[in-house]
Design an enzyme around this catalytic site. Structure first.
Site, PDB file in Angstrom:
ATOM      1  CB  SER A  29      -0.920   0.029   1.221  1.00  0.00           C
ATOM      2  OG  SER A  29      -1.673  -1.146   1.308  1.00  0.00           O
TER       3      SER A  29
HETATM    4  N1  SAH Z   1      -0.526  -5.177   3.854  1.00  0.00           N
HETATM    5  C1  SAH Z   1       0.256  -5.527   2.690  1.00  0.00           C
HETATM    6  C2  SAH Z   1      -0.411  -5.192   1.379  1.00  0.00           C
HETATM    7  C3  SAH Z   1      -1.590  -5.969   1.160  1.00  0.00           C
HETATM    8  S1  SAH Z   1      -2.157  -6.251  -0.477  1.00  0.00           S
HETATM    9  C4  SAH Z   1       1.630  -4.896   2.718  1.00  0.00           C
HETATM   10  O1  SAH Z   1       1.924  -4.110   3.621  1.00  0.00           O
HETATM   11  O2  SAH Z   1       2.437  -5.216   1.840  1.00  0.00           O
HETATM   12  C5  SAH Z   1      -3.484  -7.290   0.045  1.00  0.00           C
HETATM   13  C6  SAH Z   1      -3.067  -8.667   0.478  1.00  0.00           C
HETATM   14  O3  SAH Z   1      -4.224  -9.336   0.961  1.00  0.00           O
HETATM   15  C7  SAH Z   1      -2.507  -9.520  -0.641  1.00  0.00           C
HETATM   16  O4  SAH Z   1      -1.262 -10.044  -0.287  1.00  0.00           O
HETATM   17  C8  SAH Z   1      -3.556 -10.618  -0.789  1.00  0.00           C
HETATM   18  O5  SAH Z   1      -3.025 -11.867  -1.203  1.00  0.00           O
HETATM   19  C9  SAH Z   1      -4.123 -10.691   0.605  1.00  0.00           C
HETATM   20  N2  SAH Z   1      -5.451 -11.286   0.718  1.00  0.00           N
HETATM   21  C10 SAH Z   1      -6.491 -11.204  -0.152  1.00  0.00           C
HETATM   22  N3  SAH Z   1      -7.548 -11.894   0.324  1.00  0.00           N
HETATM   23  C11 SAH Z   1      -7.169 -12.424   1.515  1.00  0.00           C
HETATM   24  C12 SAH Z   1      -7.823 -13.245   2.482  1.00  0.00           C
HETATM   25  N4  SAH Z   1      -9.081 -13.687   2.321  1.00  0.00           N
HETATM   26  N5  SAH Z   1      -7.130 -13.591   3.596  1.00  0.00           N
HETATM   27  C13 SAH Z   1      -5.842 -13.169   3.777  1.00  0.00           C
HETATM   28  N6  SAH Z   1      -5.177 -12.415   2.889  1.00  0.00           N
HETATM   29  C14 SAH Z   1      -5.832 -12.031   1.783  1.00  0.00           C
END
Ligand code: SAH
Length: 244
Positions: A91
């Site tokens: 993000s």
């Molecule tokens: N917080 C992260 C960025 C997140 S991008 C950082 O600091 O880099 C969103 C993330 O959520 C992705 O890695 C994606 O694979 C994950 N995601 C999507 N659906 C999810 C779910 N149901 N449970 C856990 N993770 C999930």
């Protein structure tokens, strides 16, 4: 991703800046200034005109260049989201800071993050809370984030590979929950795992359409109030096989 780290020693997060390349330290300071400007510019919508000193310090400490793919190290401190592979993104620093700020965590808080991704947001949380539990649905991302956080000395971050829709029941209740992927509704299990009085910060909305960063507060009696903060664009919260 491991190749990006070749030549850079794994340092505990408390290591002094002397050991770190000065250009990264400078770039990070400039990034924090931009984040503070964005926070001030959006104060009317968010209700926060500044960052608490704990969150500002955390943003100034986490080595974002260690959380991005090798070819993006040189732009790691730009105030924008960056691709981290598998169609996912780390993000924008402003959003990471704002979401952390909106949780109002105390230093002894136990916090849950859904969507570990690179582990960057978890590392920021690790500086302001006591324990961080983070759940990632994609195994390669979860595993590399876990290794990276360990190498950087973040002993208070615990990573689980699972569908985060269901939270992390064994460690509930949490003093704050942060969701970094967007869903059309707030997963009920997460509300159940939130302590009364605590906040959940999440993007809410359909995939690839306007979503709103939303603050959900659970009252002492268990009822919830929600507040829309800002329009945002997050990757979708996906669901594991066999999920309802
Ligand atoms: N917080 C992260 C960025 C997140 S991008 C950082 O600091 O880099 C969103 C993330 O959520 C992705 O890695 C994606 O694979 C994950 N995601 C999507 N659906 C999810 C779910 N149901 N449970 C856990 N993770 C999930």
């Amino acid at each position: 991703m491991a190749m990006a780290l070749a030549g850079l020693k794994a340092l505990p997060c408390s290591a002094s800046h002397d050991a770190e390349d000065a250009r990264f330290v400078q770039a990070r300071q400039a990034m924090v200034r931009e984040v503070l400007q964005d926070v001030a510019a959006t104060a009317a919508e968010t209700g926060r005109g500044a960052l608490s000193s704990a969150v500002e310090k955390a943003m100034g400490r986490v080595m974002r260049h260690r959380f991005v793919p090798p070819d993006l190290v040189n732009v790691a401190y730009e105030n924008r989201p960056l691709p981290i592979g598998y169609g996912q993104t780390i993000s924008q620093p402003f959003i990471v800071a704002l979401m952390t700020e909106l949780l109002d965590l105390s230093p002894d808080a136990k916090v849950l993050e859904i969507g570990t991704g690179s582990g960057y947001q978890a590392a920021v949380l690790a500086h302001v809370a006591r324990e961080v539990y983070t759940v990632e649905i994609l195994p390669p991302l979860g595993r590399s984030a876990e290794e990276r956080l360990k190498a950087l000395g973040y002993a208070n971050v615990h990573v689980k590979i699972d569908d985060g829709y269901f939270g992390w029941k064994e460690h509930a209740p949490f003093d704050g929950i942060l969701v970094t992927a967007a869903a059309p509704h707030i997963p009920p299990p997460l509300l159940q795992q939130l302590k009364p009085g605590a906040k959940l910060v999440t993007p809410v909305g359909p995939p690839f359409l306007t979503q709103y960063l939303t603050v959900v507060q659970k009252a002492e009696v268990g009822t919830v109030t929600t507040r829309r903060v800002l329009p945002v664009a997050f990757v979708p919260l996906t669901r594991g096989a066999g999920s309802p």
